[in-house]
Design a protein around this motif. Structure first.
Motif, PDB file in Angstrom:
ATOM      1  N   LYS A  44       0.828  -1.208   0.000  1.00  0.00           N
ATOM      2  CA  LYS A  44       0.000   0.000   0.000  1.00  0.00           C
ATOM      3  C   LYS A  44       0.866   1.263   0.000  1.00  0.00           C
ATOM      4  O   LYS A  44       0.411   2.328  -0.378  1.00  0.00           O
ATOM      5  CB  LYS A  44      -0.930   0.028   1.219  1.00  0.00           C
ATOM      6  CG  LYS A  44      -1.937  -1.096   1.236  1.00  0.00           C
ATOM      7  CD  LYS A  44      -2.981  -0.885   0.192  1.00  0.00           C
ATOM      8  CE  LYS A  44      -4.036  -1.970   0.279  1.00  0.00           C
ATOM      9  NZ  LYS A  44      -4.911  -2.002  -0.861  1.00  0.00           N
ATOM     10  N   PRO A  47       4.299   2.284  -4.980  1.00  0.00           N
ATOM     11  CA  PRO A  47       3.603   2.041  -6.250  1.00  0.00           C
ATOM     12  C   PRO A  47       4.223   0.843  -6.976  1.00  0.00           C
ATOM     13  O   PRO A  47       5.370   0.478  -6.725  1.00  0.00           O
ATOM     14  CB  PRO A  47       3.817   3.342  -7.027  1.00  0.00           C
ATOM     15  CG  PRO A  47       5.027   3.958  -6.421  1.00  0.00           C
ATOM     16  CD  PRO A  47       5.099   3.494  -4.999  1.00  0.00           C
ATOM     17  N   TRP A  49       5.987  -0.934  -9.960  1.00  0.00           N
ATOM     18  CA  TRP A  49       6.872  -0.545 -11.056  1.00  0.00           C
ATOM     19  C   TRP A  49       6.613  -1.477 -12.231  1.00  0.00           C
ATOM     20  O   TRP A  49       6.833  -2.676 -12.152  1.00  0.00           O
ATOM     21  CB  TRP A  49       8.335  -0.620 -10.628  1.00  0.00           C
ATOM     22  CG  TRP A  49       9.269  -0.158 -11.700  1.00  0.00           C
ATOM     23  CD1 TRP A  49      10.027  -0.932 -12.511  1.00  0.00           C
ATOM     24  CD2 TRP A  49       9.523   1.191 -12.079  1.00  0.00           C
ATOM     25  NE1 TRP A  49      10.743  -0.159 -13.374  1.00  0.00           N
ATOM     26  CE2 TRP A  49      10.450   1.160 -13.141  1.00  0.00           C
ATOM     27  CE3 TRP A  49       9.043   2.431 -11.642  1.00  0.00           C
ATOM     28  CZ2 TRP A  49      10.914   2.314 -13.759  1.00  0.00           C
ATOM     29  CZ3 TRP A  49       9.519   3.564 -12.260  1.00  0.00           C
ATOM     30  CH2 TRP A  49      10.439   3.500 -13.308  1.00  0.00           C
ATOM     31  N   GLU A 111       5.803   3.897 -13.001  1.00  0.00           N
ATOM     32  CA  GLU A 111       5.094   3.511 -11.784  1.00  0.00           C
ATOM     33  C   GLU A 111       3.601   3.641 -12.016  1.00  0.00           C
ATOM     34  O   GLU A 111       3.144   4.611 -12.629  1.00  0.00           O
ATOM     35  CB  GLU A 111       5.503   4.409 -10.618  1.00  0.00           C
ATOM     36  CG  GLU A 111       6.911   4.208 -10.165  1.00  0.00           C
ATOM     37  CD  GLU A 111       7.274   5.121  -8.998  1.00  0.00           C
ATOM     38  OE1 GLU A 111       6.490   6.047  -8.682  1.00  0.00           O
ATOM     39  OE2 GLU A 111       8.331   4.902  -8.412  1.00  0.00           O
ATOM     40  N   ILE A 112       2.842   2.690 -11.492  1.00  0.00           N
ATOM     41  CA  ILE A 112       1.391   2.760 -11.575  1.00  0.00           C
ATOM     42  C   ILE A 112       0.892   3.315 -10.244  1.00  0.00           C
ATOM     43  O   ILE A 112       1.134   2.707  -9.200  1.00  0.00           O
ATOM     44  CB  ILE A 112       0.781   1.380 -11.868  1.00  0.00           C
ATOM     45  CG1 ILE A 112       1.299   0.897 -13.213  1.00  0.00           C
ATOM     46  CG2 ILE A 112      -0.743   1.454 -11.858  1.00  0.00           C
ATOM     47  CD1 ILE A 112       0.842  -0.474 -13.600  1.00  0.00           C
ATOM     48  N   PRO A 113       0.203   4.446 -10.273  1.00  0.00           N
ATOM     49  CA  PRO A 113      -0.288   5.036  -9.021  1.00  0.00           C
ATOM     50  C   PRO A 113      -1.247   4.084  -8.299  1.00  0.00           C
ATOM     51  O   PRO A 113      -1.958   3.300  -8.926  1.00  0.00           O
ATOM     52  CB  PRO A 113      -1.023   6.292  -9.474  1.00  0.00           C
ATOM     53  CG  PRO A 113      -0.534   6.569 -10.857  1.00  0.00           C
ATOM     54  CD  PRO A 113      -0.131   5.256 -11.432  1.00  0.00           C
ATOM     55  N   GLN A 114      -1.259   4.184  -6.993  1.00  0.00           N
ATOM     56  CA  GLN A 114      -2.070   3.293  -6.160  1.00  0.00           C
ATOM     57  C   GLN A 114      -3.552   3.350  -6.533  1.00  0.00           C
ATOM     58  O   GLN A 114      -4.226   2.333  -6.550  1.00  0.00           O
ATOM     59  CB  GLN A 114      -1.881   3.643  -4.678  1.00  0.00           C
ATOM     60  CG  GLN A 114      -2.506   2.649  -3.736  1.00  0.00           C
ATOM     61  CD  GLN A 114      -1.846   1.289  -3.809  1.00  0.00           C
ATOM     62  OE1 GLN A 114      -0.647   1.176  -3.962  1.00  0.00           O
ATOM     63  NE2 GLN A 114      -2.632   0.232  -3.714  1.00  0.00           N
ATOM     64  N   ASP A 115      -4.066   4.534  -6.870  1.00  0.00           N
ATOM     65  CA  ASP A 115      -5.491   4.652  -7.184  1.00  0.00           C
ATOM     66  C   ASP A 115      -5.850   4.031  -8.539  1.00  0.00           C
ATOM     67  O   ASP A 115      -7.020   3.795  -8.824  1.00  0.00           O
ATOM     68  CB  ASP A 115      -5.941   6.116  -7.116  1.00  0.00           C
ATOM     69  CG  ASP A 115      -5.211   7.009  -8.109  1.00  0.00           C
ATOM     70  OD1 ASP A 115      -4.049   6.708  -8.444  1.00  0.00           O
ATOM     71  OD2 ASP A 115      -5.812   8.008  -8.542  1.00  0.00           O
ATOM     72  N   GLU A 116      -4.876   3.726  -9.394  1.00  0.00           N
ATOM     73  CA  GLU A 116      -5.120   3.087 -10.684  1.00  0.00           C
ATOM     74  C   GLU A 116      -4.712   1.617 -10.698  1.00  0.00           C
ATOM     75  O   GLU A 116      -4.972   0.914 -11.668  1.00  0.00           O
ATOM     76  CB  GLU A 116      -4.362   3.832 -11.791  1.00  0.00           C
ATOM     77  CG  GLU A 116      -4.819   5.266 -11.961  1.00  0.00           C
ATOM     78  CD  GLU A 116      -4.019   6.001 -13.019  1.00  0.00           C
ATOM     79  OE1 GLU A 116      -3.417   5.340 -13.884  1.00  0.00           O
ATOM     80  OE2 GLU A 116      -4.006   7.246 -12.970  1.00  0.00           O
ATOM     81  N   PHE A 117      -4.071   1.174  -9.623  1.00  0.00           N
ATOM     82  CA  PHE A 117      -3.522  -0.174  -9.631  1.00  0.00           C
ATOM     83  C   PHE A 117      -4.590  -1.265  -9.603  1.00  0.00           C
ATOM     84  O   PHE A 117      -4.434  -2.307 -10.235  1.00  0.00           O
ATOM     85  CB  PHE A 117      -2.548  -0.370  -8.460  1.00  0.00           C
ATOM     86  CG  PHE A 117      -1.905  -1.730  -8.497  1.00  0.00           C
ATOM     87  CD1 PHE A 117      -0.932  -2.016  -9.430  1.00  0.00           C
ATOM     88  CD2 PHE A 117      -2.309  -2.730  -7.627  1.00  0.00           C
ATOM     89  CE1 PHE A 117      -0.353  -3.267  -9.498  1.00  0.00           C
ATOM     90  CE2 PHE A 117      -1.735  -3.982  -7.686  1.00  0.00           C
ATOM     91  CZ  PHE A 117      -0.758  -4.256  -8.611  1.00  0.00           C
TER      92      PHE A 117
END
Length: 156
Positions: A44, A47, A49, A111-117
């Motif tokens: 959490k 992010p 990778w 990096e993939i942001p947490q809200d899009e993961f």
């Protein structure tokens, strides 16, 4: 072209998967197509990778059994468009086998942001669940099995 190509043939002992309804399927799964690291990522605080390579597969499966060329898993194809990758699979079916063409084209080194993961992970699950491998429904040999197969097909 910066391509790496691997080609091989294999004979598989006991290749059939049997479902709870006693239907037999010839299956192939390749754990490289769906990235387990994306499906299993649980942090959490950090992010994800994303650094996967583009991949293309042509997988040919052949059997000495008759197959159901119209069964939903045998003919299933998929197209998944995610902001971070595109996945497409197409099939060519014949009476004793099938060929699947798979293309996986990701964006790389980001990096993939947490809200899009979560959407990213869900789409990887969809690749795994829908057409991650090639499944072929086998028609059991014998007159009675052929009649049962045709009866089930008409009244589904």
């Amino acid at each position: 072209m910066n391509e790496f190509r691997i080609q091989y043939s294999a004979t598989i002992e006991n290749p059939y998967f049997v479902d709870p309804k006693k239907n037999r399927f010839l299956m192939y799964f390749d754990r490289n197509v769906v990235k387990a690291s994306a499906r299993d990522f649980m942090h959490k605080d950090l992010p994800f990778w994303h650094n996967f390579d583009s991949e293309k597969y042509e997988i040919n499966l052949y059997t000495d059994q008759k197959i159901d060329t119209e069964e939903k898993y045998t003919v299933q194809e998929s197209t998944i468009t995610n902001p971070y990758f595109d996945f497409k699979s197409r099939k060519k079916i014949n009476k004793n086998g099938a060929t699947v063409y798979i293309e996986f084209n990701p964006l790389v080194n980001l990096e993939i942001p947490q809200d899009e993961f979560e959407k990213f992970r869900t789409d990887h699950h969809q690749v795994a669940d829908s057409n991650f491998g090639l499944g072929i429904d086998i028609i059991e040999p014998g007159l009675m099995n052929m009649l049962k197969f045709n009866f089930k097909k008409r009244f589904k």
